[in-house]
Design a protein around this motif. Structure first.
Motif, PDB file in Angstrom:
ATOM      1  N   GLN A 139      -2.553   9.007   0.336  1.00 24.75           N
ATOM      2  CA  GLN A 139      -1.679   7.868   0.629  1.00 24.75           C
ATOM      3  C   GLN A 139      -0.443   7.897  -0.269  1.00 24.75           C
ATOM      4  OE1 GLN A 139      -2.196   5.388   3.164  1.00 24.75           O
ATOM      5  NE2 GLN A 139      -3.500   7.110   3.735  1.00 24.75           N
ATOM      6  N   GLY A 140      -0.639   8.254  -1.537  1.00 23.58           N
ATOM      7  CA  GLY A 140       0.497   8.371  -2.456  1.00 23.58           C
ATOM      8  C   GLY A 140       1.450   9.477  -2.053  1.00 23.58           C
ATOM      9  N   LEU A 141       0.915  10.591  -1.569  1.00 21.26           N
ATOM     10  CA  LEU A 141       1.774  11.692  -1.121  1.00 21.26           C
ATOM     11  C   LEU A 141       2.597  11.283   0.095  1.00 21.26           C
ATOM     12  CD1 LEU A 141      -0.707  14.654  -1.625  1.00 21.26           C
ATOM     13  CD2 LEU A 141       1.382  14.207  -2.945  1.00 21.26           C
ATOM     14  N   ILE A 142       1.982  10.543   1.000  1.00 16.78           N
ATOM     15  CA  ILE A 142       2.721  10.052   2.171  1.00 16.78           C
ATOM     16  C   ILE A 142       3.847   9.125   1.725  1.00 16.78           C
ATOM     17  CG2 ILE A 142       2.548   8.584   4.220  1.00 16.78           C
ATOM     18  CD1 ILE A 142      -0.355   9.748   4.533  1.00 16.78           C
ATOM     19  N   LYS A 143       3.559   8.222   0.801  1.00 12.73           N
ATOM     20  CA  LYS A 143       4.593   7.312   0.295  1.00 12.73           C
ATOM     21  C   LYS A 143       5.721   8.087  -0.383  1.00 12.73           C
ATOM     22  CE  LYS A 143       1.550   3.364  -0.249  1.00 12.73           C
ATOM     23  NZ  LYS A 143       0.813   2.507  -1.188  1.00 12.73           N
ATOM     24  N   ALA A 144       5.362   9.103  -1.166  1.00 12.35           N
ATOM     25  CA  ALA A 144       6.388   9.908  -1.838  1.00 12.35           C
ATOM     26  C   ALA A 144       7.278  10.623  -0.819  1.00 12.35           C
ATOM     27  CB  ALA A 144       5.737  10.916  -2.790  1.00 12.35           C
ATOM     28  N   GLN A 145       6.688  11.087   0.272  1.00 12.87           N
ATOM     29  CA  GLN A 145       7.491  11.719   1.329  1.00 12.87           C
ATOM     30  C   GLN A 145       8.484  10.726   1.917  1.00 12.87           C
ATOM     31  OE1 GLN A 145       5.521  14.678   4.090  1.00 12.87           O
ATOM     32  NE2 GLN A 145       3.712  13.596   3.314  1.00 12.87           N
ATOM     33  N   LEU A 146       7.997   9.541   2.211  1.00 11.74           N
ATOM     34  CA  LEU A 146       8.864   8.525   2.818  1.00 11.74           C
ATOM     35  C   LEU A 146       9.943   8.055   1.848  1.00 11.74           C
ATOM     36  CD1 LEU A 146       6.120   6.499   4.715  1.00 11.74           C
ATOM     37  CD2 LEU A 146       7.803   8.074   5.700  1.00 11.74           C
ATOM     38  N   MET A 147       9.613   7.977   0.561  1.00 12.67           N
ATOM     39  CA  MET A 147      10.589   7.536  -0.435  1.00 12.67           C
ATOM     40  C   MET A 147      11.684   8.570  -0.668  1.00 12.67           C
ATOM     41  SD  MET A 147       7.967   5.853  -3.192  1.00 12.67           S
ATOM     42  CE  MET A 147       9.200   5.381  -4.375  1.00 12.67           C
ATOM     43  N   THR A 148      11.358   9.845  -0.467  1.00  7.82           N
ATOM     44  CA  THR A 148      12.317  10.910  -0.763  1.00  7.82           C
ATOM     45  C   THR A 148      12.862  11.591   0.490  1.00  7.82           C
ATOM     46  OG1 THR A 148      10.546  12.555  -0.932  1.00  7.82           O
ATOM     47  CG2 THR A 148      11.204  11.410  -2.981  1.00  7.82           C
ATOM     48  N   ASN A 149      12.305  11.249   1.654  1.00  9.90           N
ATOM     49  CA  ASN A 149      12.701  11.874   2.917  1.00  9.90           C
ATOM     50  C   ASN A 149      12.552  13.401   2.840  1.00  9.90           C
ATOM     51  OD1 ASN A 149      13.490  11.477   5.593  1.00  9.90           O
ATOM     52  ND2 ASN A 149      15.612  12.005   5.132  1.00  9.90           N
ATOM     53  N   THR A 150      11.459  13.833   2.183  1.00  8.30           N
ATOM     54  CA  THR A 150      11.215  15.254   1.959  1.00  8.30           C
ATOM     55  C   THR A 150       9.751  15.565   2.254  1.00  8.30           C
ATOM     56  OG1 THR A 150      12.892  15.260   0.218  1.00  8.30           O
ATOM     57  CG2 THR A 150      11.343  17.099   0.225  1.00  8.30           C
ATOM     58  N   HIS A 151       9.510  16.693   2.885  1.00  8.55           N
ATOM     59  CA  HIS A 151       8.134  17.091   3.182  1.00  8.55           C
ATOM     60  C   HIS A 151       7.371  17.430   1.914  1.00  8.55           C
ATOM     61  CE1 HIS A 151       8.177  17.313   7.547  1.00  8.55           C
ATOM     62  NE2 HIS A 151       9.402  17.825   7.467  1.00  8.55           N
ATOM     63  N   ILE A 152       6.152  16.933   1.850  1.00  7.72           N
ATOM     64  CA  ILE A 152       5.179  17.340   0.844  1.00  7.72           C
ATOM     65  C   ILE A 152       3.962  17.821   1.629  1.00  7.72           C
ATOM     66  CG2 ILE A 152       3.675  16.647  -1.059  1.00  7.72           C
ATOM     67  CD1 ILE A 152       5.778  14.427  -1.689  1.00  7.72           C
ATOM     68  N   ILE A 153       3.679  19.097   1.537  1.00  6.03           N
ATOM     69  CA  ILE A 153       2.554  19.678   2.259  1.00  6.03           C
ATOM     70  C   ILE A 153       1.294  19.466   1.424  1.00  6.03           C
ATOM     71  CG2 ILE A 153       1.588  21.782   3.266  1.00  6.03           C
ATOM     72  CD1 ILE A 153       4.182  20.964   4.587  1.00  6.03           C
ATOM     73  N   GLU A 154       0.407  18.614   1.911  1.00  6.22           N
ATOM     74  CA  GLU A 154      -0.850  18.358   1.214  1.00  6.22           C
ATOM     75  C   GLU A 154      -1.837  19.473   1.537  1.00  6.22           C
ATOM     76  OE1 GLU A 154      -4.544  15.453   1.966  1.00  6.22           O
ATOM     77  OE2 GLU A 154      -2.660  14.375   1.600  1.00  6.22           O
TER      78      GLU A 154
END
Length: 153
Positions: A79-94
């Protein structure tokens, strides 16, 4: 172009080294890597990779344990990784490999390496060759175990 790698000391396999190796096999890009203690540390570390180290995409690598508490921590980290993606508009591949996905330690190590390497290729494709992913749409790709393949009518 820069790809960030964030892995954990909790993992029982050096997933970060595998990701760096695979990225270098497929692209000539800068790679930044940091290691944090556990999966709940991944979201802020990934966000910092994007904001402070100018990464264009980040891989978040972790190996949650198999007990219920570990599964809950993995969900919170996700959930934190999803939020970080949305906050930065950048993909984070989990890239999580749960210990209970494997029958034994050999399979766990094999799965961690295969999933990490396949997602490293996905990270390269997302930032350098997005048209390659379009060609794979609907093909039932899986990272780690065998692909599911497309559903047939």
């Amino acid at each position: 172009m820069k790809i960030g790698i964030v892995d954990t000391t909790f993992s029982r396999v050096n997933m970060g080294a595998m990701a760096v190796d695979e990225i270098r096999r497929h692209a000539s890009v800068a790679v930044e890597r940091i290691t944090v203690p556990g999966v709940k540390d991944l979201p802020v570390a990934c966000k910092k990779m994007i904001e402070e180290r100018a990464c264009d995409i980040v891989m978040a690598l972790g190996m949650p344990g198999g007990v219920d508490k570990d599964k809950m921590c993995a969900h919170e980290a996700s959930q934190g990784l999803i939020k970080a993606q949305l906050m930065t508009n950048t993909h984070i591949i989990e890239v999580f490999v749960h210990e209970d996905e494997a029958k034994n330690e050999n399979e766990l190590a094999w799965l961690a390496e295969r999933r990490t390497r396949e997602h490293a290729v996905n990270a390269v494709k997302l930032v350098l060759y997005p048209e390659a992913l379009v060609k794979e749409a609907g093909t039932g790709q899986r990272q780690g175990f065998d692909d599911a393949g497309p559903a047939r009518r």
